[in-house]
Design an enzyme around this catalytic site. Sequence first.
Site, PDB file in Angstrom:
ATOM      1  N   HIS A  61      -4.209   1.304   7.632  1.00 39.39           N
ATOM      2  CA  HIS A  61      -2.859   1.879   7.619  1.00 39.39           C
ATOM      3  C   HIS A  61      -2.794   3.078   6.667  1.00 39.39           C
ATOM      4  CE1 HIS A  61       1.671   1.264   7.824  1.00 39.39           C
ATOM      5  NE2 HIS A  61       1.558   2.069   6.776  1.00 39.39           N
ATOM      6  N   GLU A  62      -3.344   2.914   5.471  1.00 38.78           N
ATOM      7  CA  GLU A  62      -3.245   3.984   4.464  1.00 38.78           C
ATOM      8  C   GLU A  62      -4.143   5.175   4.819  1.00 38.78           C
ATOM      9  OE1 GLU A  62      -0.764   3.632   2.696  1.00 38.78           O
ATOM     10  OE2 GLU A  62      -0.546   1.485   3.024  1.00 38.78           O
ATOM     11  N   GLY A  71       0.843  -1.187   0.000  1.00 37.15           N
ATOM     12  CA  GLY A  71       0.000   0.000   0.000  1.00 37.15           C
ATOM     13  C   GLY A  71       0.876   1.234   0.000  1.00 37.15           C
ATOM     14  N   HIS A  99      -2.388   7.226   7.271  1.00 37.02           N
ATOM     15  CA  HIS A  99      -1.374   8.082   6.632  1.00 37.02           C
ATOM     16  C   HIS A  99      -1.961   9.418   6.204  1.00 37.02           C
ATOM     17  CE1 HIS A  99       2.513   6.202   6.272  1.00 37.02           C
ATOM     18  NE2 HIS A  99       2.033   5.077   5.791  1.00 37.02           N
ATOM     19  N   GLN A 136       3.041   9.919   1.241  1.00 35.75           N
ATOM     20  CA  GLN A 136       4.328   9.210   1.323  1.00 35.75           C
ATOM     21  C   GLN A 136       5.234   9.538   0.139  1.00 35.75           C
ATOM     22  OE1 GLN A 136       2.496   5.135   2.237  1.00 35.75           O
ATOM     23  NE2 GLN A 136       4.435   5.077   3.328  1.00 35.75           N
ATOM     24  N   CYS A 186       6.001  -0.221   7.543  1.00 34.76           N
ATOM     25  CA  CYS A 186       5.655   0.979   6.775  1.00 34.76           C
ATOM     26  C   CYS A 186       6.862   1.391   5.946  1.00 34.76           C
ATOM     27  CB  CYS A 186       5.267   2.102   7.733  1.00 34.76           C
ATOM     28  SG  CYS A 186       4.851   3.638   6.899  1.00 34.76           S
ATOM     29  N   LEU A 187       6.634   1.717   4.690  1.00 34.94           N
ATOM     30  CA  LEU A 187       7.732   2.135   3.817  1.00 34.94           C
ATOM     31  C   LEU A 187       8.366   3.438   4.294  1.00 34.94           C
ATOM     32  CD1 LEU A 187       6.101   1.350   0.352  1.00 34.94           C
ATOM     33  CD2 LEU A 187       7.829   0.002   1.566  1.00 34.94           C
TER      34      LEU A 187
HETATM   35 ZN    ZN Z   1       2.893   3.250   5.801  1.00 34.96          ZN
END
Ligand code: ZN
Length: 169
Positions: free
Chosen positions: A131-132, A46, A135, A51, A89-90
Amino acid sequence: MTIMPIRIWGDPVLRTPCDPVTTFDSDLRRLVDDMFETMYDAPGVGLAANQVGVSLRLFVYDVGDGLKGVVANPELELSEEEQVGDEGCLSVPGLAYNRRRAMHATVTGQDVNGEPLTLTGSGLLARCFQHETDHINGELYVDKLDRDERKAALKAIREADWAREPSVG
Ligand code: ZN
């Protein structure tokens, strides 16, 4: 398509609630294509627009088994039933911690053309939707870990070579 740099912990864009998507045009479609490319390259399941530095309420996802897509202006409805599992998480690279989430999630929003959509997911897909959406509200998954997990996460982040915030917690 372009692979965009992923913003890392400490970047203010990750802590800023995003603006609604109001224009559904070719620029938005290009952004979505680039976000997919960036997510697959990372790789991740995702990716939220902030991000990659774009403060819009928009995310893409692909958790496998054909469960992929894009959601603009998401609103979540969550089950009371919970799941607890590893989440990463990226934007907080190389780390994963046990995070409590709703087991089932329904997201309503719009597709890339501005058409209304409703999606329901369980397990990993439900985790991804939550999660997204966090963000684009300026939250990161480490914000709401259970106490011991959070302590461990903040220590690891403090010690990480990519950490930019001088003091965490
Ligand atoms: Zn993330």
